[in-house]
Design a protein around this motif. Structure first.
Motif, PDB file in Angstrom:
ATOM      1  N   ASP A  10       4.261   8.744  -0.923  1.00  0.00           N
ATOM      2  CA  ASP A  10       3.311   7.849  -0.264  1.00  0.00           C
ATOM      3  C   ASP A  10       4.047   6.302  -0.461  1.00  0.00           C
ATOM      4  N   GLU A  13       3.341   0.480   2.405  1.00  0.00           N
ATOM      5  CA  GLU A  13       2.393  -0.591   1.636  1.00  0.00           C
ATOM      6  C   GLU A  13       1.044  -0.189   2.190  1.00  0.00           C
ATOM      7  N   CYS A  14       0.092  -0.595   1.381  1.00  0.00           N
ATOM      8  CA  CYS A  14      -1.435  -0.320   1.575  1.00  0.00           C
ATOM      9  C   CYS A  14      -2.102  -1.364   1.654  1.00  0.00           C
ATOM     10  N   GLU A  18      -7.286   1.506   2.185  1.00  0.00           N
ATOM     11  CA  GLU A  18      -6.648   2.724   1.805  1.00  0.00           C
ATOM     12  C   GLU A  18      -7.126   3.121   0.477  1.00  0.00           C
ATOM     13  N   THR A 148       3.279   3.446  -7.556  1.00  0.00           N
ATOM     14  CA  THR A 148       2.852   2.707  -6.434  1.00  0.00           C
ATOM     15  C   THR A 148       1.309   2.545  -6.649  1.00  0.00           C
ATOM     16  N   LYS A 150      -1.312   3.075  -4.994  1.00  0.00           N
ATOM     17  CA  LYS A 150      -1.827   4.108  -4.404  1.00  0.00           C
ATOM     18  C   LYS A 150      -1.747   5.313  -5.339  1.00  0.00           C
ATOM     19  N   ILE A 173      -2.828  -4.940  -4.950  1.00  0.00           N
ATOM     20  CA  ILE A 173      -1.788  -4.718  -3.889  1.00  0.00           C
ATOM     21  C   ILE A 173      -0.924  -5.739  -3.913  1.00  0.00           C
TER      22      ILE A 173
END
Length: 190
Positions: A10, A13-14, A18, A148, A150, A173
């Motif tokens: 995954d 970018e989020c 999310e 990451t 996430k 983020i």
């Protein structure tokens, strides 16, 4: 407890939505508080609250992410842990969306990494063990285990009910974007 792999399926970018889904999805869309004083969220890394149930008999390092003396902080210091031979670090953070926790990400990650490298067990705590401490644990996983945001949040959330405030999520983020850019730049120079 097995460590998660740093490779992410995954890698996109989020955004806040999310991260909110990662936090609330396991509880059916709700934000929950933990029902334990602390939980191991990664090998030898615990996230917890301010309770006296902290495992000081076997923890070697404590990172107080709510260090201070007023009602919104946890009043502990290195003198309290010296007899127990526990290494202490305090971060005077406020659990508020406008508080800039970002400048403490690297020094907290370095503190945790040094402890783990020396065979230590680290407790990162704040008042409830859901926002400040969870944010620093996620930042550690991102900085030192190359996850990451996430992946790191999913790992922590899979072991403990956590809910970093929106401002802290935005800072994670930002860190994710910067680390992603560094990895991209590194690949371009190789």
């Amino acid at each position: 407890m097995a460590s998660a792999t740093p490779e992410s399926e995954d890698a996109a970018e989020c955004g806040l939505e999310e991260l909110d889904d990662i936090i609330t999805q396991p509880a059916g869309g709700m934000t929950m508080l933990p029902n334990t004083a602390y939980d191991e969220v990664y090998d030898n890394l615990l996230v917890g609250d301010e309770s006296d149930a902290a495992p000081t008999a076997w923890v070697t390092h404590i990172l107080n992410a709510a260090h201070g003396v007023d009602i919104h902080h946890v009043n502990t210091n290195e003198d309290m842990y010296r007899k127990l031979k526990v290494t202490f670090k305090g971060i005077e953070a406020i659990d508020h969306m406008s508080f800039n926790l970002y400048p403490f990400f690297q020094e907290s990650a370095d503190f945790i990494e040094k402890a783990l490298d020396n065979g230590g067990k680290v407790l990162v705590h704040c008042i409830q063990g859901v926002s400040r401490s969870a944010t620093l644990a996620v930042a550690f996983l991102m900085l030192k285990r190359h996850m990451t945001v996430k992946d790191a949040l999913r790992l922590v959330r899979s072991h403990r009910e956590v809910c970093p405030n929106t401002g802290f999520q935005q800072q994670l983020i930002k860190l994710d974007s910067q680390l992603r850019l560094q990895r991209h730049d590194k690949l371009q120079t190789e």
